[in-house]
Enzyme design. Structure first.
Site, mmCIF file in Angstrom:
data_model
loop_
_atom_site.group_PDB
_atom_site.id
_atom_site.type_symbol
_atom_site.label_atom_id
_atom_site.label_comp_id
_atom_site.label_asym_id
_atom_site.label_seq_id
_atom_site.Cartn_x
_atom_site.Cartn_y
_atom_site.Cartn_z
ATOM 1 N N LYS A 37 7.552 2.421 3.291
ATOM 2 C CA LYS A 37 6.761 2.903 4.414
ATOM 3 C C LYS A 37 6.925 2.040 5.657
ATOM 4 O O LYS A 37 6.269 2.280 6.666
ATOM 5 C CB LYS A 37 5.292 2.961 4.012
ATOM 6 C CG LYS A 37 5.067 3.886 2.824
ATOM 7 C CD LYS A 37 3.673 3.764 2.301
ATOM 8 C CE LYS A 37 3.522 4.551 1.010
ATOM 9 N NZ LYS A 37 2.202 4.363 0.435
ATOM 10 N N GLY A 49 5.692 0.614 10.698
ATOM 11 C CA GLY A 49 5.140 1.102 9.438
ATOM 12 C C GLY A 49 4.222 2.281 9.705
ATOM 13 O O GLY A 49 3.612 2.363 10.758
#
Length: 175
Positions: A37, A49
């Site tokens: 992520k 992120g």
């Protein structure tokens, strides 16, 4: 609030770190344990992120990368322009995601409401376990001698022990 993830950014003692868990959920079912992520962008000089819908997050990554190219890696300008687009563009406004972007000097949280937030202390988190990870990271930064990498790892571990949408498969990227 976005369920299904935790992303934490820590700038501490001249170190820049971003961490995330790897859990992906679909409703109340865990469908993946080791998702990535966070990414390094613009010649590995910027970390980004996401939390929220994966498809929406990938769309935002693409838009943000285009802004970084357009503004030659200027993080602040790229973040401001993405936030403006996100707030005014009809399609972007419907995206269900949040981003944290950072370089060694600055950290920003971007949201679909047009928010562009720079934390005072270089520590910020998003996602369902974000508040837990951020609280743990702030406490560790203030009251221990741990470096940024260890602070991020420990804080994420604490969040994973509390938040059911956060797992202990942690990815940590450093600039």
């Amino acid at each position: 609030m976005f369920r299904a993830t935790t992303v934490l950014a820590v700038r501490h003692r001249d170190h820049t770190v971003m961490a995330s868990d790897g859990q992906v959920t679909f409703g109340d079912t865990v469908v993946k344990q080791s998702a990535k992520k966070i990414r390094k962008l613009y010649n590995d000089r910027i970390l980004a992120g996401f939390a929220g819908s994966a498809a929406d997050s990938f769309a935002l990554f693409s838009r943000f990368e285009a802004k970084l190219e357009q503004y030659r890696g200027n993080l602040e300008r790229s973040a401001v322009e993405l936030a403006k687009d996100w707030r005014t563009d009809r399609m972007l406004r419907r995206l269900e995601a949040m981003l944290i972007v950072m370089d060694p000097k600055v950290t920003y949280l971007l949201s679909g409401n047009g928010d562009l937030i720079e934390p005072d202390d270089g520590i910020i988190a998003i996602g369902s376990g974000g508040a837990y990870a951020m609280a743990a990271a702030k406490a560790l930064a203030r009251h221990t001698n741990l470096d940024a990498h260890r602070i991020a790892g420990e804080a994420m571990s604490i969040a994973a022990g509390i938040c059911i949408y956060t797992n202990a498969t942690i990815t940590i990227e450093t600039l």
